[in-house]
Scaffold this active site. Structure first.
Site: not given
Length: 573
Positions: A296, A343, A396
């Site tokens: 992430d 990411e 998200d």
């Protein structure tokens, strides 16, 4: 150091967190439904199952805000497996009220009841040697157990508000805790032991079926966590334990005040002196759980946004240099064959792009962003290189159907023009197909998009807490053969079917669509907060499943049994 792309073959995966699996006990877990889900993925010719972090959920029930970067979530332990092993009796858990709505996790009830059930199982567990071995082989376990015990004794206050002796980890104070709470320490180790046993069994089953697991690791850890309490030297903290600055993102066209995440920032200079030892331990621990790892906020390795602690928004923050290539080199030297997905969403610069290229890691491409005027153009589908992962959206994002209803008109117009369709109702299914058509070696579709569900089922809305965030669950009926056949057909058409290598041109099912092909009138969701459960079933007519928005808990039936003619999609009409 020479870079090597650890590329994926052309393949397809589905994003669905463990918590979203069907279950009778309030939240998805590692039980029977998880194995049925793996079978569904195999039938759908999938190669990957992507999940969110498996760590215990913390603030706002988010898996990205955890009390530990190493521990597993006890909510995912299956009671029926413990019953089969003689550690529970069915009446000790089956009759509890785990939640009112089948398709929503009730975290309050799960939190209230789960520990009492697991403690009953612990009392009956007699393999002390197994617990001893687990503690000895997991160096984080004792500190995590101590953290939970002290936190409970301190009425769940953040560790920064504990007494000086406990906050500073005074040796005598911790020795007394260990002596007085020895049974509780072993209970917490038992929970983690059972988590690991059950997950390892499910993971092995998935691999046997040709499914690999893509895990997720947040770059930051929570301030109120065992990680920060037991290793304060790794973070930019003041003498009182509070951060000097915290994490977030700067203001942009998506958020005028930026995003204030509030995580403590790493002391990268100190970590570099240790050879990034803590990070390497964390990565090794994660690769013991997963086959592939999504890292992430990759851009935070090049530079990270630092916001003064106590600020009300991110507007006053500034950029700081990250560890960059030095960190990548350390990871590559320690784990040269590790498969990592970067990411790389958000604010990107040439420096971030350069670091991604240097790493060789595939980045992420979000099809929704391709038609958003606020994005700089990195997401236009024809630009997707093979060493990338294409998504309709992530946890998200809105679902693709929700996006097609809520995006600005100019975005929808550009989407339809790019794809070559005339009707807005065709946007969701066409965008799934567009994602599968891209040059990205791996395409991943959230399960909500395969089911054609609306925005009320999105997993998370960034910068918000509570509401429906992290709560969506699918029903067992959603894993219907008709849907897996539809997905398998699409995988074949676009050369992504597991072990197939076919074009799909002579398969009688290749015209079937997934549930995302529904029109806007199929299942018109008002996003009014009702708890109505929509069914799966590809290609319903416009009037099949209109949503009354009445707030009842009605569970609608699946669409199985409709004729194949109802499932035909004419692309470009």
């Amino acid at each position: 150091m020479e870079r090597k792309d650890l590329a994926f073959s052309r393949s397809l995966g589905t994003l669905l967190h463990i918590s979203s699996l069907p279950s009778l006990y309030g939240i998805g877990n590692f039980g029977k439904a998880a194995y049925e889900w793996v079978d569904f993925l195999q039938d759908a010719k999938q190669s990957y199952w992507q999940i969110l972090p498996l760590n215990p959920t913390g603030k706002g029930d988010s898996p990205y805000q955890s009390f530990s970067a190493f521990a597993g979530n006890p909510y995912f332990i299956d009671f029926d497996i413990l019953r089969d092993e003689g550690l529970l009796e069915r009446g000790e858990y089956a009759d509890m009220k785990w939640g009112r709505v089948e398709t929503l996790v009730d975290f309050k009830r799960v939190y209230k009841y789960r520990e009492a059930v697991l403690r009953k199982a612990y009392v009956r567990f007699a393999d002390d040697a197994a617990i001893d071995e687990f503690i000895a082989s997991n160096e984080w376990m004792e500190q995590y157990g101590l953290f939970l015990i002290i936190k409970k004794a301190q009425r769940h206050k953040p560790w920064m508000q504990w007494s000086e002796a406990l906050r500073a980890r005074d040796a005598d104070a911790l020795r007394k805790i260990k002596a007085n709470y020895a049974a509780d320490l072993r209970y917490h180790a038992f929970v983690q032991y059972q988590f690991k046993r059950q997950w390892d069994a499910l993971h092995a089953y998935a691999n046997e079926k040709g499914i690999e697991i893509i895990g997720d690791i947040p770059i930051y850890v929570s301030l109120d966590s065992a990680d920060v309490w037991s290793n304060p030297e790794l973070y930019q903290l003041g003498a009182d334990g509070y951060p000097l600055e915290v994490s977030g993102c700067p203001p942009d066209s998506f958020a005028k005040d930026g995003q204030l995440w509030g995580n403590p920032l790493y002391d990268w200079d100190y970590l570099a002196k240790t050879g990034y030892l803590w990070w390497l331990r964390r990565l090794r621990s994660s690769f013991a759980l997963y086959d592939v790892l999504r890292l992430d906020h990759f851009r935070g390795l090049e530079s990270y946004f630092a916001i003064p602690y106590g600020a009300k928004s991110a507007a006053g923050g500034s950029w700081r240099p990250g560890p960059g290539r030095d960190f990548i080199d350390a990871v590559k030297a320690e784990m040269p064959e590790a498969r990592i997905i970067a990411e790389d969403l958000g604010y990107l610069t040439d420096e971030v792009r350069g670091l991604l290229e240097y790493s060789g890691y595939p980045g992420m491409k979000i099809i929704q962003y391709a038609f958003d005027a606020r994005e700089a153009g990195d997401y236009v589908p024809y630009k997707y290189g093979a060493n990338s992962i294409a998504y309709t959206g992530t946890h998200d994002n809105d679902t693709i159907r929700g996006w097609s209803r809520n995006a600005p008109p100019e975005c929808i117009r550009d989407t339809m023009e790019y794809i070559g369709i005339s009707h807005r109702r065709d946007v969701p299914n066409s965008m799934i197909r567009l994602t599968l058509q891209t040059g990205s070696n791996l395409a991943v579709i959230p399960m909500q998009d395969w089911l054609g569900l609306g925005g009320e089922t999105r997993m998370n809305t960034p910068s918000t807490v509570g509401g429906r965030n992290w709560r969506w669950r699918m029903r067992a009926a959603d894993m219907e053969p008709k849907l897996s056949e539809s997905i398998a057909a699409m995988a074949a058409i676009y050369g992504r079917g597991a072990g197939a290598g076919r074009t799909g041109g002579d398969d009688e099912d290749t015209g079937r669509s997934s549930g995302a092909g529904r029109s806007d009138d199929d299942n018109g969701d008002s996003d009014s907060g009702d708890d109505t459960t929509r069914s799966s079933g590809a290609g319903r007519s416009d009037d099949d499943n209109s949503d009354s928005g009445s707030g009842d808990d009605t569970t609608r039936s699946s669409g199985a049994g409709r004729s194949d003619d109802e499932n035909i999609v004419e692309m470009g009409e």
